[in-house]
Design a protein around this motif. Structure first.
Motif, PDB file in Angstrom:
ATOM      1  N   VAL A   1      33.988  41.392  50.199  1.00  0.00           N
ATOM      2  CA  VAL A   1      34.270  40.715  48.566  1.00  0.00           C
ATOM      3  C   VAL A   1      34.120  41.772  47.715  1.00  0.00           C
ATOM      4  CG1 VAL A   1      33.026  39.324  47.060  1.00  0.00           C
ATOM      5  CG2 VAL A   1      32.918  38.712  49.441  1.00  0.00           C
ATOM      6  N   TRP A   2      35.274  42.044  47.012  1.00  0.00           N
ATOM      7  CA  TRP A   2      35.302  42.984  45.873  1.00  0.00           C
ATOM      8  C   TRP A   2      35.347  42.634  44.611  1.00  0.00           C
ATOM      9  CZ3 TRP A   2      40.848  45.087  44.152  1.00  0.00           C
ATOM     10  CH2 TRP A   2      40.703  45.915  43.297  1.00  0.00           C
ATOM     11  N   GLN A   3      34.189  42.774  44.072  1.00  0.00           N
ATOM     12  CA  GLN A   3      34.178  42.506  42.342  1.00  0.00           C
ATOM     13  C   GLN A   3      34.696  43.361  41.647  1.00  0.00           C
ATOM     14  OE1 GLN A   3      33.060  39.420  41.655  1.00  0.00           O
ATOM     15  NE2 GLN A   3      33.486  39.776  39.361  1.00  0.00           N
ATOM     16  N   ALA A   4      35.807  43.273  41.066  1.00  0.00           N
ATOM     17  CA  ALA A   4      36.550  44.320  40.217  1.00  0.00           C
ATOM     18  C   ALA A   4      35.848  44.373  38.854  1.00  0.00           C
ATOM     19  CB  ALA A   4      37.978  43.722  40.153  1.00  0.00           C
ATOM     20  N   SER A   5      35.955  45.443  38.168  1.00  0.00           N
ATOM     21  CA  SER A   5      35.380  45.859  37.234  1.00  0.00           C
ATOM     22  C   SER A   5      36.057  45.506  35.629  1.00  0.00           C
ATOM     23  CB  SER A   5      34.825  47.427  36.945  1.00  0.00           C
ATOM     24  OG  SER A   5      34.033  47.555  38.070  1.00  0.00           O
ATOM     25  N   HIS A   6      37.452  45.357  35.666  1.00  0.00           N
ATOM     26  CA  HIS A   6      38.100  45.253  34.459  1.00  0.00           C
ATOM     27  C   HIS A   6      37.912  43.781  34.007  1.00  0.00           C
ATOM     28  CE1 HIS A   6      40.678  43.189  37.609  1.00  0.00           C
ATOM     29  NE2 HIS A   6      41.669  43.231  36.807  1.00  0.00           N
ATOM     30  N   LEU A   7      37.590  42.808  34.780  1.00  0.00           N
ATOM     31  CA  LEU A   7      37.584  41.429  34.420  1.00  0.00           C
ATOM     32  C   LEU A   7      36.509  40.751  35.540  1.00  0.00           C
ATOM     33  CD1 LEU A   7      41.444  40.201  34.628  1.00  0.00           C
ATOM     34  CD2 LEU A   7      39.706  40.206  32.484  1.00  0.00           C
ATOM     35  N   ASP A   8      36.300  39.431  35.356  1.00  0.00           N
ATOM     36  CA  ASP A   8      35.469  38.795  36.442  1.00  0.00           C
ATOM     37  C   ASP A   8      36.550  38.350  37.414  1.00  0.00           C
ATOM     38  OD1 ASP A   8      33.767  37.207  38.009  1.00  0.00           O
ATOM     39  OD2 ASP A   8      33.372  35.849  36.636  1.00  0.00           O
ATOM     40  N   GLN A   9      36.902  39.414  38.316  1.00  0.00           N
ATOM     41  CA  GLN A   9      37.969  38.953  39.163  1.00  0.00           C
ATOM     42  C   GLN A   9      37.495  39.478  40.524  1.00  0.00           C
ATOM     43  OE1 GLN A   9      41.816  41.638  39.339  1.00  0.00           O
ATOM     44  NE2 GLN A   9      42.333  39.922  38.205  1.00  0.00           N
ATOM     45  N   SER A  10      37.476  38.485  41.661  1.00  0.00           N
ATOM     46  CA  SER A  10      36.794  38.867  42.936  1.00  0.00           C
ATOM     47  C   SER A  10      37.643  38.339  44.034  1.00  0.00           C
ATOM     48  CB  SER A  10      35.740  37.524  43.038  1.00  0.00           C
ATOM     49  OG  SER A  10      34.961  37.318  41.772  1.00  0.00           O
ATOM     50  N   TYR A  11      37.742  39.228  45.069  1.00  0.00           N
ATOM     51  CA  TYR A  11      38.744  39.725  45.798  1.00  0.00           C
ATOM     52  C   TYR A  11      37.858  39.268  47.153  1.00  0.00           C
ATOM     53  CZ  TYR A  11      41.786  41.853  43.157  1.00  0.00           C
ATOM     54  OH  TYR A  11      42.684  42.152  41.768  1.00  0.00           O
ATOM     55  N   TYR A  12      38.859  38.304  48.121  1.00  0.00           N
ATOM     56  CA  TYR A  12      38.067  37.861  49.340  1.00  0.00           C
ATOM     57  C   TYR A  12      39.038  38.365  50.718  1.00  0.00           C
ATOM     58  CZ  TYR A  12      35.582  35.042  45.897  1.00  0.00           C
ATOM     59  OH  TYR A  12      34.751  34.825  44.822  1.00  0.00           O
ATOM     60  N   LEU A  13      38.595  39.105  51.469  1.00  0.00           N
ATOM     61  CA  LEU A  13      39.411  39.622  52.359  1.00  0.00           C
ATOM     62  C   LEU A  13      38.717  39.191  53.813  1.00  0.00           C
ATOM     63  CD1 LEU A  13      41.738  40.553  50.702  1.00  0.00           C
ATOM     64  CD2 LEU A  13      39.653  41.838  49.529  1.00  0.00           C
ATOM     65  N   CYS A  14      39.727  38.957  54.750  1.00  0.00           N
ATOM     66  CA  CYS A  14      39.335  38.933  56.242  1.00  0.00           C
ATOM     67  C   CYS A  14      40.156  40.002  57.097  1.00  0.00           C
ATOM     68  CB  CYS A  14      39.634  37.596  56.773  1.00  0.00           C
ATOM     69  SG  CYS A  14      38.624  36.130  56.360  1.00  0.00           S
ATOM     70  N   SER A  15      39.463  40.708  57.872  1.00  0.00           N
ATOM     71  CA  SER A  15      39.965  41.637  58.614  1.00  0.00           C
ATOM     72  C   SER A  15      39.511  41.467  60.095  1.00  0.00           C
ATOM     73  CB  SER A  15      39.622  43.104  58.335  1.00  0.00           C
ATOM     74  OG  SER A  15      39.835  43.539  57.105  1.00  0.00           O
ATOM     75  N   ASP A  16      40.503  41.427  60.854  1.00  0.00           N
ATOM     76  CA  ASP A  16      40.251  41.117  62.375  1.00  0.00           C
ATOM     77  C   ASP A  16      39.826  42.311  63.298  1.00  0.00           C
ATOM     78  OD1 ASP A  16      40.610  37.989  62.730  1.00  0.00           O
ATOM     79  OD2 ASP A  16      42.270  38.733  61.455  1.00  0.00           O
ATOM     80  N   VAL A  17      38.686  42.441  63.837  1.00  0.00           N
ATOM     81  CA  VAL A  17      38.398  43.767  64.582  1.00  0.00           C
ATOM     82  C   VAL A  17      37.992  43.565  66.008  1.00  0.00           C
ATOM     83  CG1 VAL A  17      37.631  44.904  62.393  1.00  0.00           C
ATOM     84  CG2 VAL A  17      35.973  43.620  63.802  1.00  0.00           C
ATOM     85  N   ASP A  18      37.926  44.405  66.657  1.00  0.00           N
ATOM     86  CA  ASP A  18      37.492  44.315  68.151  1.00  0.00           C
ATOM     87  C   ASP A  18      36.497  45.579  68.145  1.00  0.00           C
ATOM     88  OD1 ASP A  18      36.817  44.286  70.759  1.00  0.00           O
ATOM     89  OD2 ASP A  18      39.107  43.442  71.303  1.00  0.00           O
ATOM     90  N   PHE A  19      35.251  45.150  68.675  1.00  0.00           N
ATOM     91  CA  PHE A  19      34.026  46.291  68.782  1.00  0.00           C
ATOM     92  C   PHE A  19      34.311  46.792  70.184  1.00  0.00           C
ATOM     93  CE2 PHE A  19      32.478  44.154  65.352  1.00  0.00           C
ATOM     94  CZ  PHE A  19      32.204  45.153  64.511  1.00  0.00           C
ATOM     95  N   GLY A  20      35.134  46.204  71.111  1.00  0.00           N
ATOM     96  CA  GLY A  20      35.387  46.551  72.530  1.00  0.00           C
ATOM     97  C   GLY A  20      33.953  46.356  73.251  1.00  0.00           C
ATOM     98  N   GLY A  21      33.854  46.729  74.534  1.00  0.00           N
ATOM     99  CA  GLY A  21      32.541  46.628  75.276  1.00  0.00           C
ATOM    100  C   GLY A  21      32.276  45.260  75.549  1.00  0.00           C
ATOM    101  N   GLY A  22      33.028  44.621  76.596  1.00  0.00           N
ATOM    102  CA  GLY A  22      32.271  43.265  76.942  1.00  0.00           C
ATOM    103  C   GLY A  22      33.179  42.311  76.147  1.00  0.00           C
ATOM    104  N   SER A  23      33.223  41.202  76.835  1.00  0.00           N
ATOM    105  CA  SER A  23      34.199  40.101  76.208  1.00  0.00           C
ATOM    106  C   SER A  23      33.091  39.096  75.474  1.00  0.00           C
ATOM    107  CB  SER A  23      34.913  39.370  77.232  1.00  0.00           C
ATOM    108  OG  SER A  23      35.714  38.187  76.670  1.00  0.00           O
ATOM    109  N   THR A  24      33.141  38.809  74.204  1.00  0.00           N
ATOM    110  CA  THR A  24      32.157  37.792  73.655  1.00  0.00           C
ATOM    111  C   THR A  24      33.016  36.371  73.268  1.00  0.00           C
ATOM    112  OG1 THR A  24      32.754  38.640  71.541  1.00  0.00           O
ATOM    113  CG2 THR A  24      30.518  39.202  72.689  1.00  0.00           C
ATOM    114  N   THR A  25      34.465  36.345  73.556  1.00  0.00           N
ATOM    115  CA  THR A  25      35.245  35.616  73.367  1.00  0.00           C
ATOM    116  C   THR A  25      36.098  35.031  74.583  1.00  0.00           C
ATOM    117  OG1 THR A  25      36.893  37.345  72.532  1.00  0.00           O
ATOM    118  CG2 THR A  25      35.508  36.156  70.926  1.00  0.00           C
TER     119      THR A  25
END
Ligand SMILES: [Cu+2]
Length: 253
Positions: free
Chosen positions: A213-237
């Protein structure tokens, strides 16, 4: 007015109209091909739409994407503008109440902001992941030098299954954050500024979602970003198990 003058005038009117149409077409093509240069996103580990734009921006009609990268394919099919405008996934006037503005199951589209543009980013499935370690640095790119009131980085809890479960706020744990940081304190970067945020996601293995969540400073403007990652080491999925047969057991005579 002589016929000669009239036909010349018609010629020039036609020439001007043609030139104007050409200019307009060029301008529209340029706008379509380039992201609007006003905002930002998580570029590493890349947010869902930034990642799809990076991999397929030059080749988004290639049918290979349907099998090689099906989550990006469905997103491109739904609306290419969600990728061209990878930097525009924000809401305004949220007043800090992110959980009120963004319902569970809609976190990756910022609560279906500008619906239906970004809705496809909520689709559950095997989005391409970026490999990260349990301690990593998230890079946020700000093209407009808005700066940040704050940036909060959450990571899904161990045990969350991104392949089958909709993402909700209660699936997340805060794993890194920065406070008020004007753009002058960010690092100069090509076409804007960027900042790195240390993230500590200890205890994670396998596929996870990083939510920023990025709350920008010029306005009340909020960004919502999903990034998909893999931590490796064993399968949790583990792959989804096939449901048990629905035929009733044979009855004893
Ligand atoms: Cu902006």
């Amino acid at each position: 007015m002589s016929t000669l003058i009239r036909s010349r005038r018609v010629f020039w009117l036609f020439a001007i109209a043609t030139a104007a149409a050409l200019l307009l077409t060029t301008a529209l093509t340029t706008i379509q091909a380039r992201p609007a240069s006003a905002h930002g996103s998580v570029v590493d580990p890349a947010s869902r739409n930034y990642s799809c734009w990076q991999r397929w921006g030059d080749d988004f009609q290639n049918p290979r994407m349907a099998t090689e990268d099906p989550m990006c394919w469905q997103a491109w099919q739904a609306d290419p503008a969600a990728m061209w405008n990878w930097n525009g996934l924000f809401r305004e006037g949220v007043g800090g109440n992110h959980q009120g503005a963004v319902p569970n199951g809609q976190l990756c589209s910022g609560g279906r902001t500008q619906s239906p543009r970004y809705n496809s980013l909520d689709t559950i499935g095997a989005w391409k992941t970026t490999s990260v370690s349990n301690n990593f640095r998230l890079r946020f790119f700000d093209q407009a030098s808005h700066g940040a009131d704050y940036i909060r980085v959450y990571v899904t809890k161990q045990g969350f299954n991104a392949l089958t479960e909709p993402l909700g706020w209660d699936d997340l744990e805060l794993a890194g954050q920065i406070g008020n940081t004007p753009a002058s304190q960010w690092n100069p970067d090509t076409g804007g500024v960027s900042i790195q945020i240390p993230v500590n996601a200890s205890g994670r293995t396998g596929r996870h979602i990083v939510y920023t969540v990025w709350q920008a400073s010029h306005l009340d403007q909020s960004y919502y970003l999903c990034s998909d990652v893999d931590f490796g080491g064993g399968s949790t999925t583990p792959p989804p198990t096939t449901p048990p047969p629905t035929t009733p057991p044979p009855t004893t005579p």
